[in-house]
Design a protein around this motif. Sequence first.
Motif, PDB file in Angstrom:
ATOM      1  N   TRP A  13       8.269   3.234  18.710  1.00  0.00           N
ATOM      2  CA  TRP A  13       8.479   2.785  17.399  1.00  0.00           C
ATOM      3  C   TRP A  13       7.949   1.296  17.539  1.00  0.00           C
ATOM      4  O   TRP A  13       7.257   1.338  16.522  1.00  0.00           O
ATOM      5  CB  TRP A  13      10.219   2.301  18.189  1.00  0.00           C
ATOM      6  CG  TRP A  13      10.981   3.980  17.486  1.00  0.00           C
ATOM      7  CD1 TRP A  13      10.913   4.760  16.205  1.00  0.00           C
ATOM      8  CD2 TRP A  13      12.440   3.906  17.723  1.00  0.00           C
ATOM      9  NE1 TRP A  13      11.576   5.896  17.161  1.00  0.00           N
ATOM     10  CE2 TRP A  13      13.099   4.508  17.520  1.00  0.00           C
ATOM     11  CE3 TRP A  13      13.376   2.729  17.592  1.00  0.00           C
ATOM     12  CZ2 TRP A  13      13.595   5.385  17.218  1.00  0.00           C
ATOM     13  CZ3 TRP A  13      15.129   3.300  17.120  1.00  0.00           C
ATOM     14  CH2 TRP A  13      15.206   4.897  17.631  1.00  0.00           C
ATOM     15  N   GLY A  17       4.837   0.267  14.415  1.00  0.00           N
ATOM     16  CA  GLY A  17       5.081  -0.987  14.174  1.00  0.00           C
ATOM     17  C   GLY A  17       3.916  -2.023  13.799  1.00  0.00           C
ATOM     18  O   GLY A  17       3.251  -2.030  12.949  1.00  0.00           O
ATOM     19  N   ARG A  27      10.452  -2.494  12.456  1.00  0.00           N
ATOM     20  CA  ARG A  27       9.911  -1.043  12.521  1.00  0.00           C
ATOM     21  C   ARG A  27      11.246  -0.468  13.588  1.00  0.00           C
ATOM     22  O   ARG A  27      12.368   0.705  13.156  1.00  0.00           O
ATOM     23  CB  ARG A  27       9.009  -0.224  12.930  1.00  0.00           C
ATOM     24  CG  ARG A  27       8.946   0.983  12.882  1.00  0.00           C
ATOM     25  CD  ARG A  27       8.976   1.832  11.693  1.00  0.00           C
ATOM     26  NE  ARG A  27       8.952   2.908  11.838  1.00  0.00           N
ATOM     27  CZ  ARG A  27       8.641   3.693  11.212  1.00  0.00           C
ATOM     28  NH1 ARG A  27       9.805   3.363   9.782  1.00  0.00           N
ATOM     29  NH2 ARG A  27       9.224   5.324  11.178  1.00  0.00           N
TER      30      ARG A  27
END
Length: 231
Positions: A13, A17, A27
């Motif tokens: 993740w 981002g 994110r």
Amino acid sequence: MVRQAPPSVVTSWLRQGLRNRMCPLCRVAHKADREYIWHFYDEASNDMGVVDEVRRAYGFCAEHMEMLRRIDVEDMKTTLSISVLLADTFAGIVEQLQSLGPGSRFAPARCPACANREDHLRRNADYLLDLLATSPGYREEFEASPGLCFPHFELAWEQARTRSDRELLLAVQRDASRSLLGELREHVRKHDDKYRHEPKGPERDSWQRAIFLTTGWPPPKQSAAEPEEGP
């Protein structure tokens, strides 16, 4: 202090981002919220242990309740599921109010979706710092990024374990803020009648990016009931 690169499975993740030029911790927050609310809607709403957490919080916060409403009402085109969920929640709330006396302290628990998000953010702030300290490629990507939103900058700043962690965070935040200030001033200048003829450049959305930097990047504008587009 010996730092080890975190496993790629726990930084996906964050890397998304960075790749999308947004605060990587925003994110994480978006993904954590989406996964929690969907899991609650699809499965956990039948788990009375989880329902009890919602009862003790006297329901979800406004932000997470709105996510739940959108899934059921706007995307699934029904109000049955959310009504069942709320009935289960209020069954516990009514009992709790019955045991609350005039001299008692009213202290709702934390919204469980918020608590889940905060747990993910704390862990991912550590992962981010370790990733930047051990991976030159991601460090360069971060150095060229628009920085962290200030709420998540505060989190990373407080969790930094070395002076070099803070030096990197500060350098990126200073550069991002200074660059954004220049673009904002250019955007304002081009609104002057003397310069309105000049073509608009990347500064035209600087006001929006300034909002993101101060308050956080918004989640993708997609239906809550559909899989996210892209990685």
